[in-house]
Design an enzyme around this catalytic site. Structure first.
Site, PDB file in Angstrom:
ATOM      1  N   CYS A 165     -97.914 -16.744  58.728  1.00  0.00           N
ATOM      2  CA  CYS A 165     -96.913 -16.449  57.094  1.00  0.00           C
ATOM      3  C   CYS A 165     -97.246 -18.297  57.217  1.00  0.00           C
ATOM      4  O   CYS A 165     -96.156 -18.869  58.076  1.00  0.00           O
ATOM      5  CB  CYS A 165     -95.330 -15.981  58.300  1.00  0.00           C
ATOM      6  SG  CYS A 165     -94.151 -16.012  56.179  1.00  0.00           S
TER       7      CYS A 165
ATOM      8  N   CYS B  43     -93.029 -20.178  56.960  1.00  0.00           N
ATOM      9  CA  CYS B  43     -92.425 -20.200  58.059  1.00  0.00           C
ATOM     10  C   CYS B  43     -93.396 -20.003  59.481  1.00  0.00           C
ATOM     11  O   CYS B  43     -92.450 -20.668  60.504  1.00  0.00           O
ATOM     12  CB  CYS B  43     -90.808 -19.228  58.435  1.00  0.00           C
ATOM     13  SG  CYS B  43     -91.872 -17.414  58.890  1.00  0.00           S
TER      14      CYS B  43
ATOM     15  N   CYS C 290    -105.373  -7.513  60.847  1.00  0.00           N
ATOM     16  CA  CYS C 290    -104.440  -6.920  61.407  1.00  0.00           C
ATOM     17  C   CYS C 290    -103.269  -6.758  61.687  1.00  0.00           C
ATOM     18  O   CYS C 290    -103.635  -7.846  62.971  1.00  0.00           O
ATOM     19  CB  CYS C 290    -104.979  -6.287  62.955  1.00  0.00           C
ATOM     20  SG  CYS C 290    -105.002  -5.606  64.117  1.00  0.00           S
TER      21      CYS C 290
END
Length: 135
Positions: A97, A100, A122
């Site tokens: 991400c 974060c 995946c």
């Protein structure tokens, strides 16, 4: 890399379940074919379970039969961060991400899936939270 959301490890441990912490913050992997979103067909947005950033749309999700949810493209090119991963004696590309820094899974290319990008993101179900589209 500096992320928009940074927290001490103790705070991540307090906010996440042990399974979520292991995958999101320790780059673990949930067992294949066990995740809640592996076979989900619900239309909506998949967000980071750690920070809520929107990562993938259901219309880019496809059946790869690999045991984890698979997407061919992130919702926004800036939603994820791609990092070279040489762990486990192989070269892979880790997906995190970008808000974060939480581990989501890996992306693979050139596997021959009939998708517009020929990529397979995946992603661990435990890294995601699905918000269904409103009807």
């Amino acid at each position: 890399m500096a992320y928009d959301i940074e927290k001490p490890d103790e705070q991540w441990r307090a906010e996440l379940s042990p399974a979520e912490y292991q995958v999101l913050r320790r780059a673990g992997t949930e067992p294949a074919h066990t995740g809640e979103y592996t076979d989900t067909r619900t239309a909506g947005v998949y967000s980071c379970r750690a920070c809520g950033a929107e990562l993938f749309r259901s219309d880019t999700k496809f059946d790869s039969h690999c045991g984890w949810p698979s997407f061919y493209d992130p919702k926004d090119s800036d939603a994820v961060e791609l990092i070279e991963d040489r762990s486990h004696g192989m070269l892979r590309t880790e997906v995190r991400c970008s808000r974060c820094g939480s581990h989501l899974g890996h992306v693979f290319a050139g596997e021959g899936y009939a998708t517009p990008t020929d990529q397979r993101y995946c992603i661990n179900s435990v890294s995601l939270r699905l918000t269904p589209d409103e009807s």
